[in-house]
Design a protein around this motif. Sequence first.
Motif, PDB file in Angstrom:
ATOM      1  N   LEU A  93     -13.636  -8.045   0.750  1.00 48.59           N
ATOM      2  CA  LEU A  93     -12.867  -9.280   0.931  1.00 48.59           C
ATOM      3  C   LEU A  93     -11.525  -9.206   0.214  1.00 48.59           C
ATOM      4  CD1 LEU A  93     -15.660 -11.983   0.651  1.00 48.59           C
ATOM      5  CD2 LEU A  93     -14.446 -11.251   2.700  1.00 48.59           C
ATOM      6  N   ILE A  94     -11.471  -8.546  -0.915  1.00 51.78           N
ATOM      7  CA  ILE A  94     -10.192  -8.348  -1.606  1.00 51.78           C
ATOM      8  C   ILE A  94      -9.295  -7.423  -0.782  1.00 51.78           C
ATOM      9  CG2 ILE A  94      -9.097  -7.480  -3.700  1.00 51.78           C
ATOM     10  CD1 ILE A  94     -10.690 -10.095  -4.054  1.00 51.78           C
ATOM     11  N   THR A  95      -9.908  -6.395  -0.186  1.00 55.49           N
ATOM     12  CA  THR A  95      -9.172  -5.500   0.716  1.00 55.49           C
ATOM     13  C   THR A  95      -8.533  -6.302   1.843  1.00 55.49           C
ATOM     14  OG1 THR A  95     -10.785  -3.753   0.267  1.00 55.49           O
ATOM     15  CG2 THR A  95      -9.359  -3.449   2.184  1.00 55.49           C
ATOM     16  N   PHE A  96      -9.321  -7.164   2.483  1.00 52.01           N
ATOM     17  CA  PHE A  96      -8.817  -7.934   3.616  1.00 52.01           C
ATOM     18  C   PHE A  96      -7.805  -8.993   3.186  1.00 52.01           C
ATOM     19  CE2 PHE A  96     -12.868  -6.909   6.171  1.00 52.01           C
ATOM     20  CZ  PHE A  96     -12.240  -5.812   6.755  1.00 52.01           C
ATOM     21  N   ALA A  97      -7.939  -9.530   1.988  1.00 55.60           N
ATOM     22  CA  ALA A  97      -6.944 -10.490   1.499  1.00 55.60           C
ATOM     23  C   ALA A  97      -5.578  -9.826   1.398  1.00 55.60           C
ATOM     24  CB  ALA A  97      -7.374 -11.044   0.143  1.00 55.60           C
ATOM     25  N   MET A  98      -5.550  -8.575   0.951  1.00 58.24           N
ATOM     26  CA  MET A  98      -4.302  -7.824   0.889  1.00 58.24           C
ATOM     27  C   MET A  98      -3.763  -7.558   2.299  1.00 58.24           C
ATOM     28  SD  MET A  98      -5.440  -5.179  -2.148  1.00 58.24           S
ATOM     29  CE  MET A  98      -3.930  -4.223  -2.096  1.00 58.24           C
ATOM     30  N   SER A  99      -4.662  -7.273   3.233  1.00 56.91           N
ATOM     31  CA  SER A  99      -4.253  -7.050   4.623  1.00 56.91           C
ATOM     32  C   SER A  99      -3.593  -8.297   5.201  1.00 56.91           C
ATOM     33  CB  SER A  99      -5.464  -6.684   5.485  1.00 56.91           C
ATOM     34  OG  SER A  99      -6.176  -5.589   4.974  1.00 56.91           O
ATOM     35  N   LEU A 100      -4.176  -9.457   4.924  1.00 54.35           N
ATOM     36  CA  LEU A 100      -3.655 -10.711   5.468  1.00 54.35           C
ATOM     37  C   LEU A 100      -2.230 -10.983   5.016  1.00 54.35           C
ATOM     38  CD1 LEU A 100      -6.731 -13.111   5.115  1.00 54.35           C
ATOM     39  CD2 LEU A 100      -5.799 -12.145   7.204  1.00 54.35           C
ATOM     40  N   VAL A 101      -1.957 -10.733   3.745  1.00 53.72           N
ATOM     41  CA  VAL A 101      -0.617 -10.979   3.222  1.00 53.72           C
ATOM     42  C   VAL A 101       0.412 -10.128   3.968  1.00 53.72           C
ATOM     43  CG1 VAL A 101       0.865 -10.765   1.195  1.00 53.72           C
ATOM     44  CG2 VAL A 101      -1.451 -11.655   0.939  1.00 53.72           C
ATOM     45  N   ILE A 102       0.069  -8.868   4.216  1.00 56.12           N
ATOM     46  CA  ILE A 102       0.984  -7.975   4.929  1.00 56.12           C
ATOM     47  C   ILE A 102       1.172  -8.435   6.372  1.00 56.12           C
ATOM     48  CG2 ILE A 102       1.337  -5.610   5.746  1.00 56.12           C
ATOM     49  CD1 ILE A 102      -0.202  -4.656   3.286  1.00 56.12           C
ATOM     50  N   ILE A 131      10.476  -7.490   2.799  1.00 56.58           N
ATOM     51  CA  ILE A 131       9.329  -8.064   2.096  1.00 56.58           C
ATOM     52  C   ILE A 131       8.042  -7.374   2.541  1.00 56.58           C
ATOM     53  CG2 ILE A 131       7.904 -10.142   1.852  1.00 56.58           C
ATOM     54  CD1 ILE A 131      10.525 -11.770   2.000  1.00 56.58           C
ATOM     55  N   THR A 132       7.905  -7.145   3.851  1.00 54.70           N
ATOM     56  CA  THR A 132       6.718  -6.460   4.370  1.00 54.70           C
ATOM     57  C   THR A 132       6.597  -5.058   3.791  1.00 54.70           C
ATOM     58  OG1 THR A 132       6.914  -7.697   6.457  1.00 54.70           O
ATOM     59  CG2 THR A 132       5.511  -5.732   6.460  1.00 54.70           C
ATOM     60  N   ALA A 133       7.727  -4.333   3.786  1.00 48.97           N
ATOM     61  CA  ALA A 133       7.717  -2.980   3.208  1.00 48.97           C
ATOM     62  C   ALA A 133       7.347  -3.026   1.734  1.00 48.97           C
ATOM     63  CB  ALA A 133       9.085  -2.327   3.400  1.00 48.97           C
ATOM     64  N   GLY A 134       7.865  -4.025   1.021  1.00 50.57           N
ATOM     65  CA  GLY A 134       7.535  -4.168  -0.395  1.00 50.57           C
ATOM     66  C   GLY A 134       6.058  -4.446  -0.617  1.00 50.57           C
ATOM     67  N   LEU A 135       5.461  -5.256   0.254  1.00 51.14           N
ATOM     68  CA  LEU A 135       4.034  -5.554   0.144  1.00 51.14           C
ATOM     69  C   LEU A 135       3.182  -4.317   0.412  1.00 51.14           C
ATOM     70  CD1 LEU A 135       3.941  -9.037   1.918  1.00 51.14           C
ATOM     71  CD2 LEU A 135       3.522  -8.587  -0.508  1.00 51.14           C
ATOM     72  N   ILE A 136       3.625  -3.475   1.348  1.00 47.61           N
ATOM     73  CA  ILE A 136       2.908  -2.226   1.619  1.00 47.61           C
ATOM     74  C   ILE A 136       2.985  -1.300   0.406  1.00 47.61           C
ATOM     75  CG2 ILE A 136       2.904  -0.135   3.035  1.00 47.61           C
ATOM     76  CD1 ILE A 136       3.828  -1.878   5.385  1.00 47.61           C
ATOM     77  N   VAL A 137       4.159  -1.217  -0.208  1.00 40.42           N
ATOM     78  CA  VAL A 137       4.311  -0.402  -1.415  1.00 40.42           C
ATOM     79  C   VAL A 137       3.441  -0.959  -2.541  1.00 40.42           C
ATOM     80  CG1 VAL A 137       5.930   0.328  -3.213  1.00 40.42           C
ATOM     81  CG2 VAL A 137       6.624   0.400  -0.813  1.00 40.42           C
ATOM     82  N   LEU A 138       3.412  -2.294  -2.673  1.00 46.23           N
ATOM     83  CA  LEU A 138       2.584  -2.925  -3.700  1.00 46.23           C
ATOM     84  C   LEU A 138       1.103  -2.624  -3.471  1.00 46.23           C
ATOM     85  CD1 LEU A 138       2.270  -4.805  -6.136  1.00 46.23           C
ATOM     86  CD2 LEU A 138       2.245  -6.741  -4.528  1.00 46.23           C
ATOM     87  N   SER A 139       0.671  -2.662  -2.206  1.00 48.11           N
ATOM     88  CA  SER A 139      -0.731  -2.356  -1.922  1.00 48.11           C
ATOM     89  C   SER A 139      -1.039  -0.896  -2.236  1.00 48.11           C
ATOM     90  CB  SER A 139      -1.058  -2.670  -0.457  1.00 48.11           C
ATOM     91  OG  SER A 139      -0.412  -1.774   0.427  1.00 48.11           O
ATOM     92  N   ALA A 140      -0.052  -0.015  -2.011  1.00 49.62           N
ATOM     93  CA  ALA A 140      -0.237   1.396  -2.373  1.00 49.62           C
ATOM     94  C   ALA A 140      -0.374   1.546  -3.884  1.00 49.62           C
ATOM     95  CB  ALA A 140       0.936   2.227  -1.856  1.00 49.62           C
ATOM     96  N   PHE A 162      -5.692   2.954   3.021  1.00 52.72           N
ATOM     97  CA  PHE A 162      -5.831   3.001   4.476  1.00 52.72           C
ATOM     98  C   PHE A 162      -6.747   1.899   4.985  1.00 52.72           C
ATOM     99  CE2 PHE A 162      -4.480   7.341   3.456  1.00 52.72           C
ATOM    100  CZ  PHE A 162      -3.401   7.449   4.330  1.00 52.72           C
ATOM    101  N   GLY A 163      -7.673   1.448   4.150  1.00 48.21           N
ATOM    102  CA  GLY A 163      -8.501   0.306   4.511  1.00 48.21           C
ATOM    103  C   GLY A 163      -7.694  -0.977   4.565  1.00 48.21           C
ATOM    104  N   TRP A 200     -11.665   8.379   6.480  1.00 50.98           N
ATOM    105  CA  TRP A 200     -12.693   9.384   6.199  1.00 50.98           C
ATOM    106  C   TRP A 200     -12.231  10.348   5.120  1.00 50.98           C
ATOM    107  CZ3 TRP A 200     -13.115  14.388   9.390  1.00 50.98           C
ATOM    108  CH2 TRP A 200     -14.172  15.161   8.934  1.00 50.98           C
ATOM    109  N   LEU A 201     -10.960  10.745   5.169  1.00 51.04           N
ATOM    110  CA  LEU A 201     -10.443  11.716   4.217  1.00 51.04           C
ATOM    111  C   LEU A 201     -10.260  11.132   2.824  1.00 51.04           C
ATOM    112  CD1 LEU A 201      -7.767  13.469   6.486  1.00 51.04           C
ATOM    113  CD2 LEU A 201     -10.009  14.359   5.811  1.00 51.04           C
ATOM    114  N   THR A 202     -10.152   9.811   2.723  1.00 49.39           N
ATOM    115  CA  THR A 202      -9.830   9.199   1.430  1.00 49.39           C
ATOM    116  C   THR A 202     -10.934   8.307   0.869  1.00 49.39           C
ATOM    117  OG1 THR A 202      -8.722   7.350   2.563  1.00 49.39           O
ATOM    118  CG2 THR A 202      -7.343   9.221   1.906  1.00 49.39           C
TER     119      THR A 202
END
Length: 253
Positions: A93-102, A131-140, A162-163, A200-202
């Motif tokens: 659910l935390i994974t998906f919360a991050m997805s939603l923001v992006i 902002i979207t690019a920044g959120l992706i970097v933040l999630s990384a 990747f999730g 699968w790789l990660t």
Amino acid sequence: MDRYRFQILDGTSLKLLALAFMTVDHVGMIIFPRVIVLRLIGRLAFPLFAFMIAEGCYYTRNKKKYFGLILAVGILCQVIAYVSQRTLYMCTLITFAMSLVIIFALQRAIPDRNRQKGTDPGKISGPWCLITAGLIVLSAFITIWLPKLLPGTDFKVDYGFFGVLLPVVVYLPNLFLTDKGVLCRLIQTALLAVWVFPLWLTSNKYEWFAVFSAVFLLLYNGRRGRLRLKYLFYIYYPVHLGVIYMIGTVISK
């Protein structure tokens, strides 16, 4: 013969299948860790949930409520997990919360052509793209680098970087196609199947089996379904984990 007759699964059916696969996975993880087939079956759950998260982002009328529910239940599960097991492992659910923001930022950055059909779709927003690019970097940072900065802990976000991006990738066709029909769902399914391999790789070594979730998505007809089980997942997720953990504790004694 109707060429779409094979598409027999609606949104409710997909959610129930995902719940079933998730339950099998957690039973295998907690109670029967040596029964590998349970973990393989469980691999089908995450892609189906990711797909439904992307669908939810498209159809929801209240983004704040949608995000708030997922985040709130996720935090509740994390608090329970920390109190009972002293773990900092972040749940799905935390994974998906991050997805939603992006995804919500992406919707502001690139006007949705599906929703703007027949009208001017509007211009791409430069600031929201940044902002979207920044959120992706933040999630990384959170999923890749932060665990390395917290040695001595088990901090990790379930399914990793990747999730987090899987629902985002699945959502992308909505932004560029003018019709949310069969073609859109086929492209979404193909993107999801391809994205399984970096997962699968990660992450889990059995994650390759998740590619078979595409079979169920090919059977999806794009309808919500007659049953309205909107809050079932939010209730079922923490309850089923608690029950399975209690059963596992009793068996291990």
